[in-house]
Design an enzyme around this catalytic site. Sequence first.
Site: not given
Length: 612
Positions: A2, A27, A101, A485, A489, A607
């Site tokens: 958040c 976020r 949090g 990886e 993706k 992200k």
Amino acid sequence: MCGIIGAVGTRDVVPILLDGLRGLEYRGYDSAGLAVIDSTQRPVRERTRGKVTSLVEKLNARPLCGTTGIAHTRWATHGAPSERNAHPHVCGAKVAIAHNGIIENYETLRRELLATGAMLESETDSEVIAHLIAREIDADRSLLDSVAQACHRLEGAFAIEVASPKVPDALIVVRVGSPLVVGIGDGEAFVASALDALLDLTDQFVVLEEGDIAEVRCDGLRIFSLASPKREIKREVLKVEGKRHLKDKGEFDTFMHKEIHEQPEAAVRALESRISGTRVLQPVFGVAAERVLSRVRSVHIVAAGSSYHCGLIAKYWIEDVAGLPCQVEVASEFRYRKAVVLPGSLFVAISQSGETADTLAALRISRRLGFVASLAICNVPTSTLVRESNMTYLMQAGPEFSVASTKAISCSLVGLLLLTLLLGRSRGHSPDAEAEVVEALHSLDDDIREALALEPQIETLAAQLIHRNHALFLGRGPQYPVALEAALKLKEISYIHAEGYPAGELKHGPLALIDESMPVIVIAPKDDLIEKLASNVREVEARGGELIVFAGQDTSFAARSDMHVLPMPRVHELLAPIIYNVPLQLLAYHVARCKGTDIDQPRNLAKAVTVE
Ligand code: G6P
């Protein structure tokens, strides 16, 4: 996770809050909301499921206005992403809060509040905070004391902002385990989860420290210790100039596509002032690096997500080239086990954001474990990770907005390769070996451009993959983490299940999955393992799997109806993981594009993962 933002001033703060939320959406983006103290001195709020644009639409239909306000963009942890669970949470007309949090003891607190007649409306862990504060307000405490008392009941990690008619021209904010920055403007003040969100509003910042509680007013900031709220603390005011990074996609339809194509320039920046003709420049990791690196006898890398895969690639480099033992583990594991630290071990934390909760926790734990020093490989200069590490390598990737990391991977690999070369040098390795790699690094941007030029072929292949439910990526040596990886993706943006495997492991299980419906993507640069890899490819061929091979020059793969061969540029062996990763990003991107998923903001993800 958040993102939270707050503002107090003399003008209407709603546009400021909305703009700030747009800058914090990385976020979390499953719901959003804001609350202001209106002209009747009541907290009024608007909330919505979905992204900030939905909140803007709702506010256009029913505008709010106020000079003190808080806002939140959510990534659901407790309770579904719904309007009811969106922040801010209120307790009647007494208080509104936004929280970033996790409150670990919320169930106990919730039971206690319900037993005393509180009306809790949401399924979140956060709502209890509003009720605990209201209870203290009812006991006639000041707002600051009420928040402090409430926080003493909370276990977990939290950054909180509080608005209340009790002090209508102030915000109370607290930082325990989640980041929070105060921006000091001209007759106004702001708070946010990240400094970047405030850059268009001011250049004066106070980064709150762990355990700080602050009263933020338009004419001043007072900081106290949560442990003893009567004790005022002075914190340094930082001057940080710059503009908030423009969220501009340019000619591209998504940030991910743009960021993939920015990699040649990003790689140049990652190397800028860090290599000369044939040498890595010693101060790459800061002035203390020479002394520190000469003491290093082993390396311990900790990271999450794509950054973890960078660490796995670096393990091959550090052990093969520098000859030092290297361990790599995900931060969420490291932080909860008793790690054995080898003497002379360097702690390396890799993080694009520098705010990943598990990676930060690992860094803090590492201080007690006798490491020689800590090194942050990070893209955000103002991040907590950078501030708390002994040495830093800034990736210089530029802002990365797409949730799926692309250019930051290339840049952190550049940093890790430079680290490898310096460790090799400090162990007395020949300057010729270093010179050979540095010379290859000078053309890294061109190599990446060449790999990007495969895009039309990749786009065609991607269209054929969209109806597949699974995919397998194979590599050997440092290409194995590249396979991991690539699988990550594909799954995160196209929602196709994918796995990365060391090709030699194929016959120990995954070969059972191979038939004509299983695409197998092979990462095949010309290296010492190419013959071994070719045998593994034949094992797939024999079982009718459809092969897509990213093949190095002078390898023996020939295109056939069941084998697509994409010719990769001739590259230095050590640079192969960086370069082969690029077309695999394009593959995931084009599959997702054909499927029509939300590429920049895939479902359920964020992200910066600021909760554990
Ligand atoms: C999230 C992102 C990933 C990223 C990971 C670690 O899961 O979606 O792209 O690799 O966090 O983030 P960091 O900022 O620590 O590199």
